[in-house]
Design a protein around this motif. Structure first.
Motif, PDB file in Angstrom:
ATOM      1  N   GLU A   1      -3.772   6.193  -2.680  1.00 36.52           N
ATOM      2  CA  GLU A   1      -2.381   6.485  -3.026  1.00 36.52           C
ATOM      3  C   GLU A   1      -2.294   7.732  -3.905  1.00 36.52           C
ATOM      4  O   GLU A   1      -1.396   8.560  -3.728  1.00 36.52           O
ATOM      5  CB  GLU A   1      -1.767   5.278  -3.737  1.00 36.52           C
ATOM      6  CG  GLU A   1      -0.272   5.365  -3.930  1.00 36.52           C
ATOM      7  CD  GLU A   1       0.322   4.122  -4.570  1.00 36.52           C
ATOM      8  OE1 GLU A   1       1.488   4.192  -5.008  1.00 36.52           O
ATOM      9  OE2 GLU A   1      -0.366   3.074  -4.634  1.00 36.52           O
TER      10      GLU A   1
ATOM     11  N   ASN B   1       2.088   2.011  -6.753  1.00 37.81           N
ATOM     12  CA  ASN B   1       2.793   0.875  -6.174  1.00 37.81           C
ATOM     13  C   ASN B   1       2.538  -0.423  -6.930  1.00 37.81           C
ATOM     14  O   ASN B   1       3.437  -1.264  -7.074  1.00 37.81           O
ATOM     15  CB  ASN B   1       2.373   0.720  -4.706  1.00 37.81           C
ATOM     16  CG  ASN B   1       3.147  -0.365  -3.997  1.00 37.81           C
ATOM     17  OD1 ASN B   1       4.376  -0.343  -3.930  1.00 37.81           O
ATOM     18  ND2 ASN B   1       2.423  -1.338  -3.461  1.00 37.81           N
ATOM     19  N   HIS B   2       1.309  -0.598  -7.470  1.00 36.33           N
ATOM     20  CA  HIS B   2       0.989  -1.858  -8.138  1.00 36.33           C
ATOM     21  C   HIS B   2       1.737  -2.051  -9.457  1.00 36.33           C
ATOM     22  O   HIS B   2       1.669  -3.127 -10.058  1.00 36.33           O
ATOM     23  CB  HIS B   2      -0.519  -2.006  -8.360  1.00 36.33           C
ATOM     24  CG  HIS B   2      -1.127  -0.945  -9.230  1.00 36.33           C
ATOM     25  ND1 HIS B   2      -0.825  -0.784 -10.560  1.00 36.33           N
ATOM     26  CD2 HIS B   2      -2.045   0.015  -8.956  1.00 36.33           C
ATOM     27  CE1 HIS B   2      -1.517   0.209 -11.071  1.00 36.33           C
ATOM     28  NE2 HIS B   2      -2.270   0.718 -10.114  1.00 36.33           N
TER      29      HIS B   2
ATOM     30  N   ASP C   1      -5.672   2.188  -4.492  1.00 27.86           N
ATOM     31  CA  ASP C   1      -4.935   2.986  -5.474  1.00 27.86           C
ATOM     32  C   ASP C   1      -5.380   4.450  -5.423  1.00 27.86           C
ATOM     33  O   ASP C   1      -4.559   5.363  -5.547  1.00 27.86           O
ATOM     34  CB  ASP C   1      -5.150   2.440  -6.886  1.00 27.86           C
ATOM     35  CG  ASP C   1      -4.571   1.047  -7.078  1.00 27.86           C
ATOM     36  OD1 ASP C   1      -3.685   0.657  -6.294  1.00 27.86           O
ATOM     37  OD2 ASP C   1      -5.026   0.357  -8.010  1.00 27.86           O
TER      38      ASP C   1
ATOM     39  N   PRO D   1       9.989   0.292  -7.617  1.00 24.65           N
ATOM     40  CA  PRO D   1      10.121   0.994  -6.337  1.00 24.65           C
ATOM     41  C   PRO D   1       9.816   2.481  -6.490  1.00 24.65           C
ATOM     42  O   PRO D   1      10.000   3.060  -7.566  1.00 24.65           O
ATOM     43  CB  PRO D   1      11.581   0.758  -5.946  1.00 24.65           C
ATOM     44  CG  PRO D   1      12.278   0.458  -7.230  1.00 24.65           C
ATOM     45  CD  PRO D   1      11.285  -0.241  -8.104  1.00 24.65           C
ATOM     46  N   GLU D   2       9.372   3.080  -5.403  1.00 24.65           N
ATOM     47  CA  GLU D   2       8.924   4.481  -5.456  1.00 24.65           C
ATOM     48  C   GLU D   2      10.020   5.427  -5.930  1.00 24.65           C
ATOM     49  O   GLU D   2       9.748   6.384  -6.667  1.00 24.65           O
ATOM     50  CB  GLU D   2       8.417   4.910  -4.082  1.00 24.65           C
ATOM     51  CG  GLU D   2       7.851   6.325  -4.070  1.00 24.65           C
ATOM     52  CD  GLU D   2       7.220   6.697  -2.744  1.00 24.65           C
ATOM     53  OE1 GLU D   2       6.885   7.879  -2.558  1.00 24.65           O
ATOM     54  OE2 GLU D   2       7.060   5.799  -1.886  1.00 24.65           O
TER      55      GLU D   2
END
Length: 250
Positions: A192, A154-155, A189, A159-160
């Motif tokens: 994730e 995400n960082h 992170d 967008p996913e």
């Protein structure tokens, strides 16, 4: 994101041409399972993502959207090179390993096939650094390439739906010796990464601290190291940054 017209420059010259940013070596692989191995680098141009912290924005950022803070000129950064020229330059290094990076090299996977074949018949190992968004073709898979897959978290700022492609990741996960290498800055992170592992079924996970300086790498390494080990994953640094800083072509 790279303008497709830029990547078409190679096709206008030859359907066997590669859109190249730089070729350099001998050097060492700086990251992942082969860190420290002597190698040559083929860095291709163009990327389908736009990570704001990207350490090679000069391969794709023509609009100044990355943290580099400047737009790069594709006419200065990219060159259409024939397979013959690229092969000759790599062979002159007399290295046992060639790392194909970018940008996103799998955007040119069909053009890469003749080069990969020539390296293979000469006994030179090849690793491809990829963000894991492009499904590898059967032709590429048949050449014995090893993939270092670095899905973006995400960082990265994307967008996913752009950065995580489960079908491509599962296909790459079936290849021999594949490593999944995640750029991490925080314990969040790592959580994730764990969620992606569970959702997609990833194995052979490597965690690497984000950073373009020795201090950034050291600070992020200290943040993530203990938790990486506790989770049973592998830890890698960035040897080229520790040795040469953020210098290009080493």
């Amino acid at each position: 994101m790279t303008d497709p017209a830029v990547l078409d420059q190679g096709e206008k010259r030859s359907d066997r041409a590669l859109v190249v940013n730089e070729i350099f070596g001998p050097t060492v692989q700086g990251e992942g399972p082969s860190a420290g191995r002597r190698c040559g680098f083929l860095r291709l141009g163009g990327c389908n993502l736009s990570c704001h912290w990207c350490d090679t924005p000069y391969t794709w950022d023509w609009r100044g959207v990355s943290d580099a803070g400047a737009a790069f000129d594709p006419h200065k950064e990219l060159t259409a090179r024939s397979i013959e020229d690229v092969l000759a330059e790599l062979l002159a290094m007399r290295v046992p390993l060639v790392v194909v990076s970018g940008g996103e090299p799998m955007a040119q996977q069909d053009r890469l096939i003749p080069l990969l074949r020539e390296l293979s018949v000469r006994g030179i190992a090849v690793e491809i650094e990829t963000n894991g968004t492009v499904i590898p073709s059967d032709a590429v898979l048949g050449l014995g390439v090893r993939f270092n897959v670095s899905p973006k978290l995400n960082h990265s700022g994307d967008p996913e739906h752009r950065r995580i492609k489960p079908v491509a990741l599962r296909k790459l996960g079936e290849t021999p010796g594949v490593a999944f290498k995640f750029v991490c800055q925080s314990l969040a992170d790592l959580a994730e990464v764990a969620a992606l592992r569970d959702d997609i079924g990833l194995e052979n996970i490597w965690i690497m601290p984000e950073g373009k300086t020795q201090q950034q790498i050291g600070d992020n390494m200290r943040t993530i190291a203990d938790e990486t080990v506790r989770r049973g994953w592998n830890l890698t640094t960035r040897l080229h940054i520790l040795a040469w800083g953020d210098k290009r072509g080493v």
